[in-house]
Design an enzyme around this catalytic site. Structure first.
Site, PDB file in Angstrom:
ATOM      1  N   GLY A  59      20.104  12.775  47.068  1.00  0.00           N
ATOM      2  CA  GLY A  59      19.103  13.438  47.773  1.00  0.00           C
ATOM      3  C   GLY A  59      18.717  14.662  47.288  1.00  0.00           C
ATOM      4  CB  SER A  60      18.018  17.848  49.097  1.00  0.00           C
ATOM      5  OG  SER A  60      17.244  17.127  50.046  1.00  0.00           O
ATOM      6  CB  THR A  61      22.302  17.774  45.578  1.00  0.00           C
ATOM      7  OG1 THR A  61      22.509  16.406  45.487  1.00  0.00           O
ATOM      8  CG2 THR A  61      23.067  18.398  46.810  1.00  0.00           C
TER       9      THR A  61
END
Lengths: 578, 87
Positions: free
Chosen positions: A289-291
């Site tokens: 995801g956003s990482t």
């Protein structure tokens, strides 16, 4: 007249018979002595000489400061000689009682093994029990020395260290991966035994036992403990299904801590489900995801697709790509790259990602080690998935940009963040203590790495990662909240993975940590709410344990000055209070 | 010549045979001693392992933390309790 009887003939016959007989015996004796010596001596020796095996110690596994994590110590096992035991049936109930088994069990055990010379009845018994059994003094009951493996740190290091079976063979984890290294070679010696099998004399050593070699892991037991404690608390608090945390030393790539929930006690492995044995930080993959967004930004900076000041319109908070709609939590309007990272805008990152050549982002992610083994050598380590860009559609470039469509392990994610911590260089990670530092590999330019690290700092200072803040230190990091895949396809609306990947101190990072909480079920599910606080709590203790100096002392100083002024105004001698 | 050589050789044979017996005996004795020392070494090794285990078990971080907090009433110093010395 008495007839003189002459027995000369008879006498001669008897004497010659004796002579022939004696000659035959002598000849036989000489023959045997000359030709059959070896065989006969061997037969003789078999009656009293025995070769006894000498067990070798398995090497000790320690943490990086030589604190023991797995130690072998000798224990006794109770064995029986069935042929002798059957002659003292009257003593069986006493033996059964001492061992805590029923009379029938003992009887069935012995009856089914009558033809065996020696069988182990109860293995690895406590010393008191062994003594008690020997006090019974039953003919045909003996103790045998074996070694048992103990894990003093228990569940805290269970997943990394793994365990051995009852015969001291590695079964899981490091015990399995380094079995050859740890295992000793048993020796043997010859002894003289009496009729009852007691050793009368040691004759000679045939082969000296070679003890196994010790092994030092890269794990720091203190940090491992802190990480385990905080992860366990967080998983319980959020009623999550599972969780993992990895802490890396940025300078060497060594794994200082790798903990998972649920865990198990390696000293008592009864009633355990197989899932508890998995070292999830290395064997379980998830969509990051956003990482991943910082890598997308870095890739865009490297290719010149955007600059630090480039403004991107993320209004109205949604964006259609093909048949899919990408959404933000709010309409953030105009954002620069720093804003996109700290607000974690999906729309902004999608716009950047689709402006990139497919090979560019893929090259960056592949170079960081996604989709490939980390080289830790851990058994069952997952490689994750990163599809080659030749098979991509437009939407894939976009989804990859915000971390969907690829899967990674917590360790892979932590090792990729090394690039931001080490000014663009990544290092191979290691689970064992390294004698010397590996040389790194450059995956992005120094300036891009430092720029993105600044953005990650902003994400913690004023963005989604606020709960990862630690007084006295500058922290850089990125939150992630990922929808889990639904069983029937597509993404589940109500099941999440909460993530936080961060580093400290941001001015010159020494530690990297990735926290992953699987399916928090208490309502809160954002990475910033669930995973970031775990990072902060662990790092607060880790910086203290490793003596990492604070790089943001301004908030610490005012009290200090006030205190000093107080001392002066009170006109006290310049003694610092205890 | 043989009159001197013969008794000399016989004498040598007697001496070597005695020497063989002696060294045999000594080697037996030394082997037994070696065994005893090895046993002691093993016993000490085992003891050391046990002590290491005991130390590690008593020194489990969880246990120490628990004892420090409950029995000794210790707490982690807060940020305001820390005095930073700068130059």
């Amino acid at each position: 007249m008495v007839r003189r009887l002459s027995f000369d003939g008879r006498r001669r016959f008897v004497v010659s018979a004796f002579v022939v007989g004696a000659a035959l015996l002598v000849w036989r004796a000489v023959y045997l002595q000359l030709t059959e010596t070896d065989v006969l001596q061997g037969h003789g020796a078999d009656r009293y000489l025995r070769t006894v095996e000498l067990p070798a110690h398995r090497g000790t596994i320690t943490d990086r400061h030589n604190e023991p994590l797995a130690v072998s110590t000798p224990v006794s096992s109770v064995g029986v000689i069935p042929s002798k035991l059957t002659q003292v049936r009257g003593r069986w109930p006493a033996l059964a009682r001492a061992l805590g088994i029923s009379g029938q069990e003992l009887s069935a055990f012995v009856q089914s093994r009558l033809e065996r010379r020696f069988v182990l009845l109860r293995r690895h018994v406590p010393p008191e029990l062994a003594e008690e059994v020997m006090r019974l003094d039953i003919d045909g009951v003996e103790l045998r020395q074996e070694v048992h493996r103990y894990y003093p740190a228990g569940e805290v290091t269970a997943h990394c260290v793994g365990f051995t079976d009852i015969d001291d063979n590695g079964q899981e984890g490091i015990e399995l991966a380094y079995d050859e290294h740890l295992r000793g070679v048993s020796g043997s010696k010859r002894v003289i035994q009496d009729l009852n099998g007691h050793v009368v004399e040691n004759v000679e050593s045939v082969r000296a036992p070679q003890p196994g070699r010790d092994l030092a892991l890269s794990i720091d037991k203190r940090i491992q403990y802190v990480a385990y404690r905080e992860l366990k608390a967080a998983v319980r608090e959020h009623q999550a299904r599972a969780g993992s945390m990895v802490v890396l030393d940025t300078q060497t790539g060594e794994v200082l801590a790798a903990v998972n929930q649920p865990s198990y006690n390696p000293n008592n492995r009864k009633q355990l489900r197989a899932g508890y044995f998995r070292n999830r930080a290395l064997t379980d993959t998830f969509e990051p995801g956003s990482t991943i967004k910082p890598f997308t930004i870095a890739s865009a900076l490297e290719s010149g697709a955007i600059g630090v000041k480039t403004m991107i319109d993320t209004g109205p908070g949604t964006l259609r790509v093909g048949r899919h709609t990408v959404r933000d939590l709010h309409d953030y309007g105009l954002l620069d790259a720093t804003g996109i990272i700290s607000k974690s805008s999906n729309v902004g990152i999608t716009k950047i990602a689709i402006s990139l050549e497919p090979g560019q982002l893929w090259g960056m992610l592949a170079g960081l080690g996604f989709g490939a083994a980390t080289g830790s050598g851990f058994p069952g380590e997952a490689v994750g998935r990163l599809q080659h860009y030749a098979a991509w559609r437009t939407i894939d470039n976009a989804t990859l940009g915000f971390g969907y469509g690829l899967s990674v392990t917590a360790l892979q994610l932590a090792s990729a963040y090394l690039a931001f911590a080490n000014d663009g260089m990544v290092l191979p990670v290691s689970l064992t203590r390294l004698p010397e530092r590996h040389t790194g590999r450059r995956v992005m330019s120094r300036s891009s790495a430092q720029t993105v690290r600044g953005m990650l700092e902003a994400a913690v200072r004023q963005g989604t990662g606020a709960l990862a803040r630690i007084t006295g230190y500058r922290v850089a990091g990125k939150t992630g909240t990922v929808h889990k895949l639904a069983r029937g396809g597509g993404y589940a609306e109500d099941r999440y993975v909460s993530l936080f990947a961060g580093m400290i101190p941001a001015s010159q990072p020494r530690l990297i940590a990735v926290t992953m909480i699987d399916e928090p079920a208490r309502g809160e599910h954002f990475g910033g709410q669930v995973a970031a606080p775990v990072f902060a709590r662990v790092m607060r203790d880790a910086t203290r344990l490793l003596d990492i100096p604070p790089d943001d002392i301004a908030p610490l100083l005012p009290q200090n000055e006030q205190f000093l002024t107080r001392v002066h105004t009170a006109d006290l001698p310049p003694v610092i209070r205890p | 010549m043989t009159r001197i050589l013969c008794p000399l050789l016989v004498g040598l044979v007697v001496i070597t045979s005695l020497a063989i017996t002696l060294t045999r005996h000594q080697s037996r004795k030394l082997f037994v001693e070696l065994q005893a020392l090895e046993q002691r070494h093993d016993a000490m090794n085992d003891e050391w392992g046990r002590l290491q285990l005991e130390q590690a078990t008593l020194g489990t971080h969880g246990r120490i933390e628990e004892r420090a907090r409950s029995a000794l009433n210790m707490t982690m110093p807060s940020v305001t309790d820390v005095i930073i010395v700068t130059d």
